[in-house]
Design a protein around this motif. Sequence first.
Motif, PDB file in Angstrom:
ATOM      1  N   ASP A  26       0.862  -1.174   0.000  1.00  0.00           N
ATOM      2  CA  ASP A  26       0.000   0.000   0.000  1.00  0.00           C
ATOM      3  C   ASP A  26       0.906   1.234   0.000  1.00  0.00           C
ATOM      4  O   ASP A  26       1.737   1.389   0.895  1.00  0.00           O
ATOM      5  CB  ASP A  26      -0.856  -0.043   1.277  1.00  0.00           C
ATOM      6  N   PRO A  27       0.778   2.103  -1.016  1.00  0.00           N
ATOM      7  CA  PRO A  27       1.719   3.230  -1.108  1.00  0.00           C
ATOM      8  C   PRO A  27       1.613   4.215   0.059  1.00  0.00           C
ATOM      9  O   PRO A  27       2.543   4.983   0.309  1.00  0.00           O
ATOM     10  CB  PRO A  27       1.342   3.917  -2.432  1.00  0.00           C
ATOM     11  N   GLU A  28       0.506   4.181   0.791  1.00  0.00           N
ATOM     12  CA  GLU A  28       0.369   5.083   1.951  1.00  0.00           C
ATOM     13  C   GLU A  28       0.996   4.462   3.191  1.00  0.00           C
ATOM     14  O   GLU A  28       1.854   5.049   3.824  1.00  0.00           O
ATOM     15  CB  GLU A  28      -1.119   5.368   2.230  1.00  0.00           C
ATOM     16  N   THR A  29       0.560   3.236   3.521  1.00  0.00           N
ATOM     17  CA  THR A  29       1.016   2.610   4.768  1.00  0.00           C
ATOM     18  C   THR A  29       2.309   1.827   4.572  1.00  0.00           C
ATOM     19  O   THR A  29       2.982   1.502   5.538  1.00  0.00           O
ATOM     20  CB  THR A  29      -0.047   1.633   5.287  1.00  0.00           C
ATOM     21  N   LEU A  30       2.644   1.504   3.330  1.00  0.00           N
ATOM     22  CA  LEU A  30       3.806   0.684   2.977  1.00  0.00           C
ATOM     23  C   LEU A  30       3.698  -0.744   3.515  1.00  0.00           C
ATOM     24  O   LEU A  30       4.670  -1.488   3.538  1.00  0.00           O
ATOM     25  CB  LEU A  30       5.113   1.346   3.437  1.00  0.00           C
TER      26      LEU A  30
END
Lengths: 142, 454
Positions: free
Chosen positions: B289-293
């Motif tokens: 997930d590019p936000e939470t990694l």
Amino acid sequence: MTIHQLSIFIENRSGTLIKVLDALKEANIQIIASTIADTADYGIYRLICSEPMRACDELKRAGVAVALSEVFVIAIDNEPGRAADAVKAFSQADIDITYMYSFLNENRGLLIFRTNDNERAQQIITANNMQIISEEALQSLV
Amino acid sequence: MDNTETLRQPHSSLTGGAGGGSSYFNPSFETMSREQIEALQLERLQKTVRHCMNNEFYRKKFAEAGITPDDIKTLADVRKLPFTTKQDLRDTYPFGMACVPLRDCVRLHSSSGTTGNPTVILHTQKDLDEWANQVARNLWMVGLRPDDVFQNSSGYGMFTGGLGFQYGAEKLGMLTVPAAAGNSLRQIKFIKDFGTTAIHAVPSYVTRLYEVMKEEGVDPRRDTKLKVLCIGAEPHSEEQRRRIEEMMGVKAYNSFGMSEMCGPGVGFECPEQNGMHFWEDYYIVEIVDPETLEPVPDGEIGELVLTTLCREAMPLLRYRTRDLTRVLGRSCPCGRNHIRLDRMRGRSDDMMVLRGVNIFPIQIEKILMQFPELASNYLITLTTDEENDNMTVEVELAQPTDDFKQLLDLEHEIRRRLKDEILLTPIVKLVAKGSLPVSEGKAVRVVDKRKVYQ
């Protein structure tokens, strides 16, 4: 002696012209003469109207992209060839006419035009005894 | 360096047993079971992490993350490693991420660096060999053999699609024509005269070639020996691919590459055309997930993160590619259990890829803001017209004017300066101040209406 003209940037999509005209209607402004020049994507809507300064403010308030510009208005006799004579006078003096539009009022033609050199255009108008129309005189038409 | 020692054995087509009647170029690697793949990955990851300790940048990163190579005990421990980004490559420009002395490097590829420092990728001779092996493996996978004639109609020079495919096609043993991009009439002449059976090009160029063929009365089915197209380096939809196949009368296979990993070769479609196999003996693939990694479940779209397992000169750990995709599966009727990823669905940053050129909105903004005649609101719209991607830049005028010529000159000058910056000529539209949508919060600067992302 120039008069005030409104120049409005309009995009070529439906509704943009109505927005301008509605704003003028709301403000009780009357159009005396107008013309639209267009390219594929946008046009410039030029108009002479009653109370140009107030019209400009009202349009800005309505979110219209408007600029005030100065143009000459001259009256010519209502017979063939008079417009050619007038334009020739400027051409011989090497003055460019950027754009021009006209309308017929009672028994005379009115030419509205912009030049690249207002000062010298004024001299030519005087020297050739052209009948220049003041803003007051134009306003009296409405 | 003991990483290299182990890495040296595996992939050579000689020891790998390429060729003959096999469907595989590196049979022992391509047909590994999941258990075998993961065991190999762990072994190579441990070596790669140890190898990274040769480099100051990585030593610092490990120290900050509080880890040492000994902490990598299972494959899942890859998640303990810090991410690397394009910004890291820029910050360490040019040689700050090299893990071998420069004298051991034989090749350098660099990005254009239009949005800051360029990035540099270094290769040792073995890196180049491994890269060529990946490309050869891909080309073999789609049925190409040493009898084939491979025409590489891709840009050469710094663009890795040129040399990458050149070396790969040669390694496979094909007669390889470095035709490069452009000059369509000559391309068509080569295709006919040399009996070209395979072409590599960006998809929009294949379409262009077909148009010229039509004009010249050349029917690819009747007048050429083509059997395979390799297309990549440009986002394209399944529909576009089918249209290209229909035009040219041959199969077109999607290719994934990025210069940070090496170039083309990282992932490629097999004849099933159901996702690209990413070579897990060379890379660890994560989708986060590019936000939470945090990792996302299989099937869900996330950002592709790659860790190199065989690179000597510049290993990259958990490199954030910014490309969005999803896992389709880990097995395949073709017999390869290497992970299958969907075609790229977009980007997690604002980079646009247009006709193979990478463009950031900030480049456009920088140019627009140089014009006092313009207001600060603008909108970039990407569309597909026929097969070509187009960019339209709408920008608000600061001041209306009565002067038409000024507007036309302004449009022309904006177009010219944008072309200098982004190397493509966009359509420029001047609009009235206040006419572009104003969004709350972060302004929406790019609207991508291309078919590929729909």
